[in-house]
Design a protein around this motif. Structure first.
Motif: not given
Ligand code: FA5
Ligand code: MG
Length: 572
Positions: A297-308
């Motif tokens: 994953s990539h924070p800008d380009r292809n983000p993880l759904q980090a909250e979930h």
């Protein structure tokens, strides 16, 4: 070189997609040709071109935007460098024009020139239309064909092969959902923003403001997640998109959707990542070379759904998704190769459509970052085929909201969507997408018996290639200074209202499957009057016979009259 820098400030992806729509005709022969011919167009991140599928004609603007966006994304002020005075520079210099044409507001306000029926019947159900209605009679007549369910049809055979890689009881199959869905199902349930270009009437077939012909099989995802019955599902169905006319685009094609879900409440110790990895371990292995250069994953380009999702969960789900789809591609290409080899070995004198090099060439596939409103991170899978990278599917980790709304916040999983014709064209080497709709026995007989015995699968042998008949049509759009005086067609298309897909549809309606492709070959704005002129080149080529000059002329006359009557253009 005399270049001109246009700062367009594309800060969001929706606007980026709109711009891609506009400049799309200039990509038509592939990115290398732009560099050579139109010269001026270059994205600031030059690598962008590398991520573009060179067989550009098979990718929709959304696909291109998805491919390019990871490269240009995150920049707040994107500039295009274009050659001064080039056609593309003139187009881009008219932002109000493209903005109007692609916004849903413009779609809503656009007058419908053609009269439409009060009601339509599709698969036995009656629907009331309204001014949003834009389904041509040709497209309506195809809603009953359901090629994915026709025994021994190449689309159905391809569906069966994909299904074999996703077996029951884990996966359940749904092959007869109705193609008429609500805008909620097709867009809202999947998180499409209200101004997404895919919603415009230039792209989508509407029956009325709230009802449409699905543009993808993802329209049924939310509903099936809500039903929550099994670990996974496959959906196949006919999908509808207003699009251009060429050998790889048809307004109706078939997609197959797949999804897999895990539930933290039911896996051992609540450890979803471990459970997914265990399932991954149970999948077969393959020995295909897969290029997968991007991070999970990539924070800008292809983000993880980090909250979930934890990074471990997302990585496990992505690994399961990718292996499953690689196995599917491997299955298709192994069968294609076996078929080609069998055909080459046959001593019955038929010519084969494959070369020895193609039969022995190792299969190359790669993962490319992508973006969909309902998955994150997302990817597309590309296959190297006859010298080009070809996009075959989109996929990703399903958005948490889809599961949460479906009363399963503890659930997580993946989804994909694949184009069946595109896979079938590779599998059977079918050169023209119109052939899938043919009822010609010379086409259909070649697949007889294959569904029950896949060992009988052979590459398609084209029965003939009839000569092309090119005819040009040039016209003025109803420009600002000509408003009201547009040759008696006051309600015709003004320049700001023009969309190439409208023309494609009129041509398709007037000349049917005798049109192989339609290309914009010239366009300019009159310096004094500001009126816009366009010239399209239509290639009339029947799949079934040689067209006489008289037949081509007659058809072209019909097309020209329909353009005047339905779009209000003024023929030059
Ligand atoms: C979609 O339609 C998404 N619904 C796919 C998806 C599903 C993503 C689930 C994530 C999760 P896209 O517009 O890229 O995405 O189309 C998916 C595939 O359909 C393409 O990769 C291609 O194989 C096929 N396809 C798209 N447009 C056409 C076309 N005009 N002609 C033939 N095949 C097409
Ligand atoms: Mg795509």
């Amino acid at each position: 070189m005399d270049t001109w820098r246009i700062r367009v400030g594309w800060i969001d992806k929706v606007k980026f997609e709109m711009a891609i729509q506009v400049i799309r005709p200039f990509f038509l022969s592939g990115i290398t040709q732009i560099a050579n011919r139109a010269r001026g167009l270059r994205f600031p991140h030059h690598q962008a071109s590398k991520s573009l599928n060179p067989d550009y004609s098979m990718v929709r603007p959304r696909g291109i935007a998805n491919a390019l966006w990871p490269r240009v994304g995150g920049r707040s002020n994107i500039a295009l460098v274009v050659q001064r005075g080039s056609r593309v520079s003139r187009l881009l210099a008219q932002p109000p024009c493209w903005r109007a044409a692609y916004s849903s507001d413009a779609a809503r306000s656009r007058p419908d020139v053609a009269t439409h029926p009060q009601t339509v019947e599709i698969n036995g159900n009656k629907y009331t239309t309204d001014p949003w209605f834009n389904v041509s009679s040709t497209v309506l007549s195809l809603t009953s064909r359901k090629l994915h369910l026709q025994k021994d049809h190449p689309v159905a055979i391809t569906r069966k092969i994909v299904e074999s890689v996703f077996p029951p009881p884990t996966y359940r199959y749904y092959n007869d959902f109705d193609p008429v869905v609500s805008t909620y199902e097709n867009f809202d349930s999947l998180g499409f923003p209200p101004d997404h270009p895919g919603r415009a009437r230039s792209d989508t077939y509407y029956i009325n403001k709230d009802t449409l012909l699905r543009t993808h099989t993802s329209a049924h995802e939310a509903e099936l997640f809500r039903a929550g019955a099994s670990g996974g599902f496959l959906i196949s169905g006919d999908v509808y998109r207003r699009d251009e006319v060429d050998r790889s685009h048809y307004p109706v094609f078939h997609q197959m959707e797949g999804a897999r879900v895990w539930d933290r409440n039911t896996v051992p110790n609540g450890d979803l990542a471990a459970a997914v990895l265990q399932d991954l371990d149970r999948l077969p292995k393959h020995n295909m070379t897969v290029e997968d250069p991007s991070p999970p994953s990539h924070p800008d380009r292809n983000p993880l759904q980090a909250e979930h999702h934890t990074p471990e969960e997302a990585a496990a789900v992505a690994a399961h998704l990718k292996r499953s789809l690689e196995l599917m591609v491997n299955e298709i290409f192994s069968r294609a190769k076996a078929a080609a080899t069998a055909a080459a070995g046959a001593k019955n004198g038929t010519t084969t459509t494959t070369t020895a090099a193609e039969r022995t060439e190792p299969l190359r596939v790669r993962w490319v970052e992508a973006s969909f409103p309902f998955t994150s991170p997302s990817w597309e899978l590309e296959v190297f085929y006859q010298g080009d990278w070809l996009e075959v599917l989109g996929c990703g980790v399903s958005k948490h909201e889809l599961h949460a709304h479906a009363s399963g916040p503890s659930r997580m999983g993946w989804a994909f969507g694949i184009g069946l014709e595109r896979i079938a064209m590779l599998l059977f080497r079918i050169p023209d997408i119109r052939l899938f709709w043919s009822r010609d026995v010379r086409f259909l007989s070649q697949f007889r018996g294959v569904e029950d015995d896949l060992a009988r699968l052979r590459p398609f042998v084209p029965f003939s290639k009839y000569p092309a008949c090119y005819r040009d049509v040039s016209f003025w759009l109803r420009g600002a200074s000509a408003a009201g005086g547009g040759g008696g067609a006051g309600a015709g298309k003004a320049a700001a209202d023009w969309h190439g897909n409208d023309l494609m549809e009129v041509v398709r309606d007037a000349a049917g499957d005798c049109v192989e492709d339609v290309r914009l070959v010239d366009e300019f704005v009159h310096p004094a009057t500001g009126r816009r002129s366009m010239c399209y080149r239509i290639n009339y080529r029947s799949l079934e016979k040689t067209l006489t000059n008289a037949e081509a002329n007659e058809m072209h006359g019909r097309v020209t009259r329909a353009l005047v009557e339905r779009l209000g253009v003024e023929v030059r």
